[in-house]
Design a protein around this motif. Structure first.
Motif, short mmCIF file in Angstrom:
data_model
loop_
_atom_site.label_atom_id
_atom_site.label_comp_id
_atom_site.label_asym_id
_atom_site.label_seq_id
_atom_site.Cartn_x
_atom_site.Cartn_y
_atom_site.Cartn_z
N ILE A 68 -2.72 0.35 15.90
CA ILE A 68 -2.79 1.25 14.74
C ILE A 68 -3.61 0.58 13.65
N THR A 69 -4.61 1.31 13.12
CA THR A 69 -5.44 0.82 12.02
C THR A 69 -5.09 1.60 10.75
N VAL A 70 -4.80 0.86 9.68
CA VAL A 70 -4.41 1.46 8.41
C VAL A 70 -5.46 1.13 7.36
N THR A 71 -5.99 2.13 6.70
CA THR A 71 -6.90 1.99 5.57
C THR A 71 -6.40 2.91 4.47
N PRO A 72 -6.93 2.78 3.23
CA PRO A 72 -6.46 3.68 2.18
C PRO A 72 -6.59 5.14 2.55
N GLY A 73 -5.49 5.86 2.53
CA GLY A 73 -5.48 7.29 2.79
C GLY A 73 -5.56 7.68 4.25
N ARG A 74 -5.46 6.71 5.18
CA ARG A 74 -5.68 7.06 6.60
C ARG A 74 -4.92 6.09 7.52
N THR A 95 -4.39 9.03 -1.75
CA THR A 95 -4.30 7.71 -2.38
C THR A 95 -3.90 7.86 -3.84
N ILE A 96 -3.43 6.78 -4.43
CA ILE A 96 -2.96 6.78 -5.82
C ILE A 96 -4.10 6.40 -6.74
N GLY A 97 -4.23 7.10 -7.87
CA GLY A 97 -5.28 6.82 -8.84
C GLY A 97 -5.00 5.55 -9.64
N ASP A 98 -6.03 5.08 -10.37
CA ASP A 98 -5.91 3.84 -11.13
C ASP A 98 -4.79 3.89 -12.16
N PHE A 175 1.75 0.43 0.57
CA PHE A 175 0.82 0.22 -0.54
C PHE A 175 -0.62 0.40 -0.05
N LEU A 176 -0.93 -0.13 1.15
CA LEU A 176 -2.28 -0.01 1.69
C LEU A 176 -2.63 1.45 1.94
N MET A 177 -1.70 2.23 2.50
CA MET A 177 -1.96 3.65 2.71
C MET A 177 -2.31 4.36 1.40
N ARG A 178 -1.66 3.91 0.32
CA ARG A 178 -1.88 4.55 -0.98
C ARG A 178 -3.07 3.98 -1.73
#
Length: 416
Positions: A68-74, A95-98, A175-178
């Motif tokens: 499984i590969t996890v990147t922001p939003g995916r 994803t979460i904004g600044d 946190f990474l997903m977001r």
């Protein structure tokens, strides 16, 4: 010839090896943590076909989901199905904004118990809710290369279930997903903690008076010795110790030198040793409490780990004790660890005083008054100490400023 450069670490992309088949098959809750099960529920609540969910759960339990590969939003993986070629399956989320990240990191930096929980691979309820870290029904968008147009298909459901097992092992995956990786989050928390620590430091002591070398070595009849210099306003700072192969740990050397200087200064000015009466555990708590950044950087995490291990405690035990020490010193630590039966008097008058101030009902037990999320503890020093816990978790952490008045202590706890 220039040596090849080492591959650059990408904190915002992590690939996890395929998980083995799940012990016990598909019975019971799929995840073992509350946040892992919350992830599963967000998919199950929006699924249109329970039968596809059951097949996906079976696929995940049998280990048919590849790495499984996890990147922001995916979240992406190849999932084996009825055909020889696996299907490329994805789950997307917002994803979460600044601005939301700033609020989330500020909330984490304000609570030492939250930082301690994250380092122990635990996700506090309050932190997860402060920025909507966990998805709700409809937040997850599945996509798969298979011909099934179900929402979700069994392959996407299998990926979702296996992702819950990743979250069980490491909440930083959430946190990474977001949008941000583990090292990025910890570095930001370290920076915030260092900024606060710098603001608390006192100004440096003025330089000591000196005598030039040629004057000191010139032949002369020496006068009577002058009176001793007055004691400095504070202990001196130790030198810096660079890292070297085979040398002692620089953090340990710095800690020993700082402690020696502080104890020598106390002997010089008072003739007393403030450490002599402490137990090894109390002294370990005092040492950790003197380092505001402990538990965040790699070197200070080692300090927490080594101090706790030497006394057969956990880093979380030490973090909780440090919070109590910073709240009230040795008396605060005693309040954390000692439940006792106070005599009639101030303790009995506390509940009527709280009720008169329109505070909620507090249940008494020994020297404590508690609601599901707030607690006041009466110390042997006559002060009331505030504590806070996530509702119904019985995970109490010292908060606020001690007060002789229970209403004042509760007001400080609530930040009013």
């Amino acid at each position: 010839m220039t040596a090849p450069r080492a591959p650059r670490h990408d904190d915002r992309r992590r690939t996890f090896p395929a998980l083995p088949p799940r012990p016990g098959g598909g019975n019971g809750a799929f995840a073992t943590t509350w946040w892992g099960n919350a992830w599963v529920e967000s998919m199950e609540d929006s699924a249109l076909d329970p039968a596809r969910l059951q097949r996906g759960r079976a696929y995940a339990s049998r280990g048919l989901v590849d790495a499984i590969t996890v990147t922001p939003g995916r979240v992406m993986a190849y999932v084996h199905g009825s055909r020889a070629r696996p299907y490329r399956t994805e789950i997307r989320l917002r994803t979460i904004g600044d601005t939301e990240w700033e609020e989330l990191l500020d909330a984490a930096a304000d609570r030492p118990d939250h930082i301690a929980a994250l380092l122990d691979k635990d996700m506090p309820h309050a932190l997860a809710e402060s920025a909507d870290l966990l998805p709700t029904a409809g937040d997850l968008t599945p996509d798969c290369s298979c011909p099934d147009d179900g929402y979700p298909c069994k392959h996407a459901a299998a990926l979702c279930y296996q992702t819950a097992r990743l979250l069980d092992e490491d909440p930083f995956v959430l946190f990474l997903m977001r949008g941000r990786g583990e090292h990025e989050v910890l570095a930001d928390l370290t920076r915030r903690n260092a900024t606060r620590s710098a603001a608390e430091r006192t100004t440096a002591a003025p330089p000591m008076p000196t005598v030039e070398a040629h004057t000191a070595l010139a032949p002369r009849t020496l006068p009577s010795l002058p009176p001793p210099f007055p004691a400095p306003s504070q202990p001196g700072r130790p030198p810096a110790y660079p890292e070297a192969p085979g040398a002692p740990d620089p953090l340990a050397l710095d800690l020993l030198a700082t402690e020696a200087a502080a104890r020598a200064y106390t002997f010089l000015t008072t003739g007393l040793d403030p450490v002599a009466a402490l137990t090894p555990w109390q002294d370990a708590v005092r040492l950790a409490a003197a380092h505001p950044g402990s538990g965040l950087t790699a070197s200070t995490r080692a300090l927490y780990r080594d101090l706790a291990a030497a006394l057969h405690r956990t880093p979380t035990d030490l973090a909780r004790a440090v919070a109590a020490w910073r709240q009230g010193g040795l008396s605060g630590l005693t309040v954390l660890e000692d439940a006792w039966d106070p005599p009639a008097g101030p303790f009995d008058r506390a509940r009527p005083a709280l009720a008169a101030a329109d505070f909620p009902y507090f249940r008494p037990w020994r020297n404590r008054l508690a609601t599901p999320s707030l607690q006041l503890r009466f110390g042997r020093d006559g002060l009331w100490y505030g504590y806070e816990s996530d509702r119904d978790r019985e995970d109490w952490w010292p908060r606020g400023t001690p007060d002789t008045d229970p209403v004042g202590a509760l007001t400080a706890l609530l930040g009013r």
